[in-house]
Design an enzyme around this catalytic site. Structure first.
Site, PDB file in Angstrom:
ATOM      1  N   CYS A 121     -27.759  58.849  -4.056  1.00 49.44           N
ATOM      2  CA  CYS A 121     -26.875  59.549  -4.975  1.00 49.44           C
ATOM      3  C   CYS A 121     -27.157  59.008  -6.378  1.00 49.44           C
ATOM      4  CB  CYS A 121     -25.422  59.333  -4.559  1.00 49.44           C
ATOM      5  SG  CYS A 121     -24.299  60.541  -5.312  1.00 49.44           S
ATOM      6  N   CYS A 123     -24.162  58.438  -8.588  1.00 50.63           N
ATOM      7  CA  CYS A 123     -22.891  58.067  -9.218  1.00 50.63           C
ATOM      8  C   CYS A 123     -22.797  56.588  -9.569  1.00 50.63           C
ATOM      9  CB  CYS A 123     -21.724  58.513  -8.359  1.00 50.63           C
ATOM     10  SG  CYS A 123     -21.814  57.993  -6.650  1.00 50.63           S
ATOM     11  N   CYS A 131     -22.160  62.544  -9.711  1.00 53.21           N
ATOM     12  CA  CYS A 131     -23.227  62.373  -8.722  1.00 53.21           C
ATOM     13  C   CYS A 131     -24.516  63.100  -9.107  1.00 53.21           C
ATOM     14  CB  CYS A 131     -22.740  62.838  -7.352  1.00 53.21           C
ATOM     15  SG  CYS A 131     -21.283  61.945  -6.786  1.00 53.21           S
ATOM     16  N   LYS A 196     -18.939  66.550   3.664  1.00 52.09           N
ATOM     17  CA  LYS A 196     -18.254  65.483   2.922  1.00 52.09           C
ATOM     18  C   LYS A 196     -17.103  66.099   2.128  1.00 52.09           C
ATOM     19  CE  LYS A 196     -19.112  61.948  -0.577  1.00 52.09           C
ATOM     20  NZ  LYS A 196     -20.141  61.181  -1.275  1.00 52.09           N
ATOM     21  N   ARG A 217     -14.352  65.169  -8.179  1.00 55.69           N
ATOM     22  CA  ARG A 217     -15.532  65.663  -7.485  1.00 55.69           C
ATOM     23  C   ARG A 217     -15.210  66.969  -6.742  1.00 55.69           C
ATOM     24  NH1 ARG A 217     -18.428  61.177  -8.536  1.00 55.69           N
ATOM     25  NH2 ARG A 217     -17.904  59.148  -7.677  1.00 55.69           N
ATOM     26  N   GLU A 233     -21.348  73.970   6.136  1.00 54.45           N
ATOM     27  CA  GLU A 233     -22.100  72.969   5.357  1.00 54.45           C
ATOM     28  C   GLU A 233     -23.082  72.211   6.259  1.00 54.45           C
ATOM     29  OE1 GLU A 233     -22.663  71.650   2.467  1.00 54.45           O
ATOM     30  OE2 GLU A 233     -21.084  72.204   1.063  1.00 54.45           O
ATOM     31  N   LYS A 248     -17.494  63.027   6.835  1.00 53.97           N
ATOM     32  CA  LYS A 248     -16.922  61.946   6.029  1.00 53.97           C
ATOM     33  C   LYS A 248     -15.740  62.489   5.250  1.00 53.97           C
ATOM     34  CE  LYS A 248     -18.058  59.132   2.104  1.00 53.97           C
ATOM     35  NZ  LYS A 248     -18.867  59.029   0.944  1.00 53.97           N
ATOM     36  N   SER A 274     -13.892  53.746   3.132  1.00 54.55           N
ATOM     37  CA  SER A 274     -13.235  52.571   2.557  1.00 54.55           C
ATOM     38  C   SER A 274     -11.710  52.618   2.683  1.00 54.55           C
ATOM     39  CB  SER A 274     -13.639  52.427   1.093  1.00 54.55           C
ATOM     40  OG  SER A 274     -13.304  53.588   0.360  1.00 54.55           O
ATOM     41  N   TYR A 313     -17.320  49.692   7.717  1.00 52.21           N
ATOM     42  CA  TYR A 313     -17.276  48.344   7.135  1.00 52.21           C
ATOM     43  C   TYR A 313     -16.857  47.329   8.191  1.00 52.21           C
ATOM     44  CZ  TYR A 313     -17.540  51.326   3.081  1.00 52.21           C
ATOM     45  OH  TYR A 313     -17.954  52.289   2.196  1.00 52.21           O
TER      46      TYR A 313
END
Ligand code: PBG
Length: 328
Positions: A121, A123, A131, A196, A217, A233, A248, A274, A313
């Site tokens: 990306c 960003c 982005c 996304k 975004r 998509e 996501k 996150s 994570y």
């Protein structure tokens, strides 16, 4: 009056051995992809305040982080760079000595067999934080495609194992495929961030990458209300040549994962983002949930819904938990 049920589900739930025998879905360390944040020019790891246990690492610690993950059985890492060489277009991403190229080389040198994936990306490399190329407070789709082609060829030359475009640029998979093929990188797979959503759950990530981004975004990520478009998509990216699809965020989009699973034969990844990580960490710290049980239940839910791979994570922690189980 009926007092004896004619069927008893409980017959196969009575002992843990029986439950093991009939379990439909399994989680293994092979399913996990670990995201890693690397910041240029820092000398010590910086804890990310909204993501307990997650750090921005200096480049000279990336190798040991990759090795630590490898030794736990993790087979793939997803690299995010935090640039101090930002400009209007994110040109550091196609600089052969830029941060993205350097991260790839360091990771591959530390563990040649680790699958090194880049988040492709702009960003984290643009001054405005969008982005791609900016035009009228929005990204210029087609101008961004040309830059993405330059970026992925440089990443491939640096030794990347897989490309993961996350910018929701229309036509990005086809553009990347043709750029890679033209430079003899037809063997490099693309894991597209195909579905996304424009999600509030990326909040801590923006902390993690020290984003000064103030915009929205919504003009390129999917409206969380749109399930049909979410499927379209991913199918579009499959048609363009994606090798792995992705949804996501994860937890609140299990319906979308299941729907894509029913319409595609490709491997499918779920990104446990996150905000989802932070929610679990804070709930666990507050004593509201048992962290291990809640995380494992979440991972199994991704797999039951149809995901093959999980970007999380929690990957290292889960690997520790799984490894401890098999040692019993
Ligand atoms: C970059 C990118 C983002 C995330 C992964 N790649 C941020 C965004 O799209 O705003 C989010 C990851 C996370 O929240 O864990 N485009």
């Amino acid at each position: 009056m009926l007092t004896t049920p004619n069927f008893r589900f409980r017959r196969l739930r009575r002992t843990s051995v029986l439950r093991d025998l009939i379990r439909e879905t399994h989680l293994s360390v092979n399913d996990l992809i670990l995201p890693i944040f690397v910041e240029e020019y820092i000398t010590e790891a910086v804890p990310i305040s909204s993501m307990e246990g997650i750090y921005r690492y200096p480049e000279n610690q990336l190798g040991s982080v990759v090795t630590r993950a490898w030794n736990k059985g993790i087979k793939a890492v997803l690299l995010f760079g935090i640039s101090h060489n930002k400009d209007e277009i994110g040109s550091d991403t196609w600089n052969e000595n830029g941060l993205m190229a350097r991260m790839i080389k360091i990771a591959k040198q530390a563990q040649p067999n680790m699958i090194v994936i880049t988040d492709n990306c702009f960003c984290e490399y643009t001054t405005h934080g969008f982005c791609g190329v900016l035009a009228n407070r929005d990204t210029d789709n087609d101008a961004t495609l040309a830059n993405l082609q330059k970026q992925v060829v440089v990443a491939a030359k640096a030794g990347v194992d897989m490309i993961a475009p996350s910018g929701m640029v229309d036509g990005m998979v086809a553009a990347i495929r043709s750029a890679l093929d033209a430079e003899n990188f037809s063997h490099i797979p693309i894991m597209s961030y195909s579905t996304k959503f424009a999600s509030a759950f990326y909040g801590p990530f923006r902390d993690a990458v020290d984003s000064t981004f103030k915009g929205s975004r919504n003009s390129y990520q999917i409206d969380p209300a749109n399930g049909r478009e979410a499927l379209a998509e991913s199918l579009q990216d499959e048609a363009e040549g994606a090798d792995i699809l992705m949804v996501k965020p994860g937890i609140i989009y299990l319906d979308v994962i299941a729907n894509i699973r029913n319409h595609s034969r490709l491997p499918l990844a779920a990104y446990h983002v996150s905000g989802e990580y932070a929610m679990m960490k804070t709930a666990a710290a507050a004593g509201c949930i048992n962290e291990r049980d809640a995380v494992m239940e979440t991972m199994i839910a991704f797999k039951r819904a149809g995901a093959d791979l999980i970007i999380t994570y929690y990957a290292e922690q889960i690997a520790d938990w799984l490894n401890a189980e098999t040692k019993i």
